[in-house]
Design a protein around this motif. Structure first.
Motif, short mmCIF file in Angstrom:
data_model
loop_
_atom_site.label_atom_id
_atom_site.label_comp_id
_atom_site.label_asym_id
_atom_site.label_seq_id
_atom_site.Cartn_x
_atom_site.Cartn_y
_atom_site.Cartn_z
N TRP A 67 -19.72 13.59 -1.76
CA TRP A 67 -19.84 14.87 -2.46
C TRP A 67 -20.19 15.98 -1.47
O TRP A 67 -19.73 17.11 -1.61
CB TRP A 67 -20.90 14.78 -3.56
CG TRP A 67 -20.36 14.25 -4.85
CD1 TRP A 67 -20.41 12.97 -5.30
CD2 TRP A 67 -19.67 15.00 -5.86
NE1 TRP A 67 -19.80 12.87 -6.53
CE2 TRP A 67 -19.34 14.10 -6.90
CE3 TRP A 67 -19.31 16.34 -5.99
CZ2 TRP A 67 -18.65 14.49 -8.04
CZ3 TRP A 67 -18.63 16.74 -7.14
CH2 TRP A 67 -18.30 15.82 -8.14
N PHE A 68 -20.98 15.63 -0.45
CA PHE A 68 -21.39 16.61 0.55
C PHE A 68 -20.21 17.11 1.37
O PHE A 68 -20.12 18.31 1.70
CB PHE A 68 -22.45 16.00 1.48
CG PHE A 68 -22.96 16.93 2.53
CD1 PHE A 68 -23.85 17.95 2.23
CD2 PHE A 68 -22.55 16.80 3.86
CE1 PHE A 68 -24.31 18.83 3.21
CE2 PHE A 68 -23.00 17.66 4.84
CZ PHE A 68 -23.88 18.67 4.51
N ILE A 69 -19.28 16.20 1.72
CA ILE A 69 -18.15 16.61 2.56
C ILE A 69 -16.92 17.01 1.72
O ILE A 69 -15.94 17.50 2.28
CB ILE A 69 -17.74 15.49 3.54
CG1 ILE A 69 -17.18 14.27 2.78
CG2 ILE A 69 -18.89 15.10 4.43
CD1 ILE A 69 -16.55 13.24 3.69
N SER A 70 -16.98 16.83 0.42
CA SER A 70 -15.81 17.11 -0.42
C SER A 70 -15.32 18.56 -0.34
O SER A 70 -14.11 18.81 -0.46
CB SER A 70 -16.10 16.74 -1.89
OG SER A 70 -17.15 17.51 -2.42
N PRO A 71 -16.22 19.58 -0.12
CA PRO A 71 -15.70 20.95 0.02
C PRO A 71 -14.76 21.12 1.21
O PRO A 71 -14.01 22.10 1.26
CB PRO A 71 -16.98 21.79 0.21
CG PRO A 71 -18.05 21.00 -0.49
CD PRO A 71 -17.70 19.57 -0.19
N LEU A 72 -14.79 20.19 2.16
CA LEU A 72 -13.89 20.27 3.31
C LEU A 72 -12.46 19.93 2.93
O LEU A 72 -11.52 20.23 3.68
CB LEU A 72 -14.37 19.34 4.43
CG LEU A 72 -15.77 19.60 4.99
CD1 LEU A 72 -16.14 18.54 6.02
CD2 LEU A 72 -15.84 20.99 5.60
N GLY A 73 -12.29 19.27 1.79
CA GLY A 73 -10.96 18.92 1.32
C GLY A 73 -10.48 19.89 0.25
O GLY A 73 -11.18 20.83 -0.12
N PRO A 74 -9.29 19.66 -0.28
CA PRO A 74 -8.75 20.56 -1.32
C PRO A 74 -9.45 20.36 -2.65
O PRO A 74 -10.01 19.30 -2.93
CB PRO A 74 -7.27 20.13 -1.41
CG PRO A 74 -7.29 18.69 -0.99
CD PRO A 74 -8.35 18.58 0.06
#
Length: 302
Positions: free
Chosen positions: A51-58
């Motif tokens: 969830w922490f790194i999900s903003p890095l994806g679409p």
């Protein structure tokens, strides 16, 4: 560097981490953390990281028609396989675990034939039989007596069940991997995994005495969350975007080699005749069942 080569490196990295995990996770269980409590740490920690790194994806939404498949994949790949594996590892030994986990390609082959209707040659059938005989021998004839391995036959059986669940996951997850970004896919899969595992591991999770854990226990927990769960699942998801499920599962050959060597070098396990014979049967079976047929003249190799 091509994406396929990167996928191969990712697959090697994942299976190497898995190999070390047999000994490192065993060092934490069951003295410091009980197996089901460990699974809560594992899926919860991985869910938070994804969830922490999900903003890095679409930004993506899950198609409602994929809900059922997503739930089944979470059940197989983030819950059942982890629960039976960690429980089995707590009852058995690192070397037994390293050997039995290599049956995954055989399970993938069987399930691909049943679910995807792939044809199985006579050589592959022989490989399946030999590999399963090796696994069965390790389950039935592992008679060691160890304080940290109170029920080796049952533990070996549970570890073998892990291969069945994970093999099913590899076959079913292929459709979703081609449709969603890995970050999107994994954050939802692990979130579902937390909900599924919570009833099984909540009590053991609450029993963890954090103030009395030594450094090696914290290291083991961190390795399992960050390495064995977060990195390996991410590596495998990326590898599956470039490789077939059967190809990825074949990288399991690395696990017994690294896993057995690490367990012996660290003094956490010993090699016995039964383990050697079973390992030979399993690896021969995996080799025969996963070996590609020779290409005919004029046919391109993939």
């Amino acid at each position: 560097m091509s994406r396929r080569l990167l996928a191969i490196f990712a697959a090697i990295g994942a299976t190497t981490i898995y190999a070390l995990n047999h000994t490192i996770a065993k060092g934490v269980m069951p003295h410091y953390v009980q197996p089901f409590g460990f699974i809560i740490l594992r899926v919860l920690g991985a869910a938070i990281l994804f969830w922490f790194i999900s903003p890095l994806g679409p930004k993506e939404r899950i198609d409602p028609k994929d809900y059922v498949r997503m739930l089944i994949c979470a059940l197989l790949g983030m819950a059942m396989n982890m629960l039976v594996f960690f429980k089995g590892l707590s009852l058995s030994t690192p070397i037994n675990s390293s050997v039995l986990i290599t049956t995954s390609p055989i399970i993938v082959l069987i399930l691909s034939a049943v679910i995807l209707k792939e044809k199985i040659s006579a050589r592959k059938i022989i490989g399946i039989v030999i590999g399963l005989l090796g696994a069965l021998g390790l389950i039935l004839f592992a008679t060691e007596v160890r304080q940290d391995a109170p029920n080796i036959p049952l533990g070996n059986f549970l570890i073998f069940m892990n291969s069945m669940f994970y093999g099913s996951y590899l076959v079913l997850v292929k459709v979703l991997i081609g449709k969603y970004h890995p970050f999107t896919f994994m954050k939802w899969l692990f979130s579902l995994g937390v909900l599924i595992c919570l009833p099984f591991g909540y009590e053991e999770f609450m029993e963890i005495s954090w103030s009395t854990l030594p450094f090696e226990a914290y290291f083991g927990i961190g390795f399992v969350i960050l390495g064995t769960t977060f990195c390996t699942y991410l590596f495998n998801i990326f590898a599956l975007t470039q490789l077939k499920a059967s190809t990825l599962s074949a990288f399991v050959y690395v696990q017994p080699l690294v896993g057995i060597a690490y367990a012996v070098l660290t003094g956490q396990d010993t090699i016995t005749t039964v383990k050697i014979v079973a390992a030979c049967f399993v690896l021969l079976g995996v080799y025969l069942s996963s070996k590609k047929p020779k290409t005919t003249s004029g046919e391109l190799k993939v």
